[in-house]
Design a protein around this motif. Structure first.
Motif, mmCIF file in Angstrom:
data_model
loop_
_atom_site.group_PDB
_atom_site.id
_atom_site.type_symbol
_atom_site.label_atom_id
_atom_site.label_comp_id
_atom_site.label_asym_id
_atom_site.label_seq_id
_atom_site.Cartn_x
_atom_site.Cartn_y
_atom_site.Cartn_z
ATOM 1 N N TRP A 1 0.821 -1.209 0.000
ATOM 2 C CA TRP A 1 0.000 0.000 0.000
ATOM 3 C C TRP A 1 0.852 1.255 0.000
ATOM 4 C CZ3 TRP A 1 -5.298 0.595 -0.167
ATOM 5 C CH2 TRP A 1 -6.077 -0.570 0.009
ATOM 6 N N MET A 2 0.272 2.318 -0.561
ATOM 7 C CA MET A 2 0.822 3.653 -0.404
ATOM 8 C C MET A 2 -0.322 4.582 -0.026
ATOM 9 S SD MET A 2 1.502 4.512 -4.442
ATOM 10 C CE MET A 2 2.142 6.153 -4.194
ATOM 11 N N MET A 3 0.023 5.693 0.657
ATOM 12 C CA MET A 3 -1.000 6.648 1.099
ATOM 13 C C MET A 3 -0.589 8.063 0.703
ATOM 14 S SD MET A 3 -2.468 7.406 4.983
ATOM 15 C CE MET A 3 -0.840 7.531 5.735
ATOM 16 N N VAL A 4 -1.540 8.779 0.099
ATOM 17 C CA VAL A 4 -1.385 10.205 -0.181
ATOM 18 C C VAL A 4 -2.664 10.888 0.291
ATOM 19 C CG1 VAL A 4 0.153 9.944 -2.165
ATOM 20 C CG2 VAL A 4 -2.311 9.978 -2.539
ATOM 21 N N HIS A 5 -2.604 12.203 0.442
ATOM 22 C CA HIS A 5 -3.829 12.905 0.837
ATOM 23 C C HIS A 5 -4.807 12.997 -0.333
ATOM 24 C CE1 HIS A 5 -6.686 15.510 2.672
ATOM 25 N NE2 HIS A 5 -6.467 16.484 1.804
ATOM 26 N N ALA A 6 -4.327 13.520 -1.493
ATOM 27 C CA ALA A 6 -5.251 13.797 -2.605
ATOM 28 C C ALA A 6 -5.055 12.847 -3.780
ATOM 29 C CB ALA A 6 -5.098 15.247 -3.067
#
Length: 294
Positions: free
Chosen positions: A118-123
Motif C-alpha cells: 500500500w501507499m498513502m497520499v492525501h489527494a
C-alpha cells in the motif's frame, strides 16, 4: 494485529473516538494510517491533534492541504493568526502549540509500505507519476519542509500555478508537487489540475478526468489509499481506495483495513451539523454519496 487507514478528520474528535472504539484499536498490536487534513472546520482541531500526536508511535500521517495551511499560518504574527477561524486559533494559541506544530511539520506527503502493498497520499498522483517518481518528488519537498528552510517553502506554496512539469525548478516546482499531493481531484490528460472542480464524477467539464482515471496514466504496483475528496464519497476502483466520506459535513468517518485481502470498511457517524448548513459550504451541503466501482 490490524492496520487501519482513516479518512479526513478535519477536527472531528468525537467521531474519531467513536471510530477507534468501533475498530477496537489496540496500540499494543494495531497501527493507524491517517490520510491527512487532521484539522480545520470540525470545531475540535486541538483535541484531534493532541490525540493523533499521542498516538504517533503507532501511526503514520500524511499531510493534507489544511495541515500545510496550519503550518503556514503558524509562522505569521499573532495579530494575523487571530484573523483565522476559532478552530485553528485553538491550536495556534494552545500552550502546547509549538510541540504540535513542530511534530506536524515532520510528517510526510507520501507513505509507502511495500511489504503491505500500500501507499498513502492525501489527494492524488499526477498522471505520469509511477510509485517511484511519486516517492522521489515527495522526498524533494519533505527535505525542505523538515529542514531549516521550511519557512521559505511554506511562504511560497500558495497558488494554482504552474501545472506540474518535470522541467520546473525552485518554488514553482515545490508548489506544483504540493498541489498534486494535497489538492488534486480532476486534471487533464497532461496533468493540469482543475482546482475549481469539486463535485462528484459526472459534474466536471469536458476534457477533465478524476486523477485515477486519466487516459494513459502510469501503472502503479501498489494499492493507493487517499482522502481529500468528500463529494466522491467512499470510492474503490482502479487500485484506488478513497475514504474521505465527509465526516466534517455530517457524513461518516471511515476506516479501511489494509492488512487483509477482504474489503473491510468500518464507518461511524461524522460531526453533528445543523439541518441547514450555511451557504458557504456550497458543494458540501449534502452528505457525500457513497460509490464503489470495479
Amino acid at each position: 494485529m490490524a492496520v487501519w487507514a482513516i479518512g479526513d478528520l478535519q477536527g472531528c474528535y468525537d467521531p474519531l473516538q467513536r471510530l477507534l472504539e468501533r475498530i477496537r484499536f489496540d496500540p499494543a498490536v494495531d497501527r493507524l494510517w491517517f490520510c491527512g487534513d487532521l484539522v480545520n472546520r470540525g470545531g475540535q482541531s486541538l483535541e484531534t491533534m493532541r490525540l493523533v500526536h499521542s498516538l504517533r508511535a503507532y501511526s503514520v500521517v500524511v499531510l493534507g492541504n489544511h495541515d500545510l495551511s496550519l503550518l503556514a499560518i503558524a509562522e505569521r504574527r499573532p495579530d494575523e493568526q487571530r484573523k483565522v477561524n476559532p478552530d485553528l486559533q485553538s491550536v495556534l494559541f494552545a500552550e502546547d502549540h509549538q510541540v504540535l506544530i513542530d511534530w506536524l511539520r515532520t510528517q510526510n506527503l507520501l507513505h509507502i509500505d511495500r511489504a503491505l502493498g500500500w501507499m498513502m497520499v492525501h489527494a492524488g498522483l499526477a498522471p505520469k507519476w509511477t510509485v517511484g517518481l511519486a516517492e522521489k518528488h515527495a522526498r524533494e519537498v519533505e527535505l525542505k519542509l523538515h529542514g531549516d528552510n521550511y519557512r521559505k517553502l511554506l511562504k511560497n506554496m500558495y497558488g494554482d500555478r504552474p501545472a506540474w512539469s518535470p522541467k520546473l525548478n525552485g518554488p514553482d516546482r515545490d508548489r506544483a508537487i504540493i498541489n498534486v499531493f494535497t489538492r488534486l481531484r480532476y486534471c487533464t490528460p497532461r496533468g493540469r489540475i482543475a482546482f475549481e472542480e469539486k463535485g462528484g464524477p459526472g459534474t466536471q467539464q469536458a476534457g477533465l478526468y478524476p486523477w485515477y482515471e486519466v487516459p494513459g496514466r502510469a501503472e502503479r504496483d501498489l494499492k493507493i489509499v487517499c482522502g481529500h475528496w468528500s463529494t466522491l464519497g467512499l470510492f474503490i476502483g482502479h487500485g484506488v481506495h478513497a475514504i474521505d466520506t465527509g465526516a466534517v459535513w455530517g457524513g461518516k468517518l471511515t476506516a479501511l483495513q489494509l492488512d487483509t485481502d477482504e474489503l473491510r470498511v468500518v464507518q461511524v457517524a461524522g460531526r453533528d451539523v445543523p439541518a441547514n448548513p450555511p451557504r458557504s459550504h456550497h458543494h458540501h451541503d449534502r452528505t457525500p454519496r457513497e460509490r464503489t466501482t470495479g
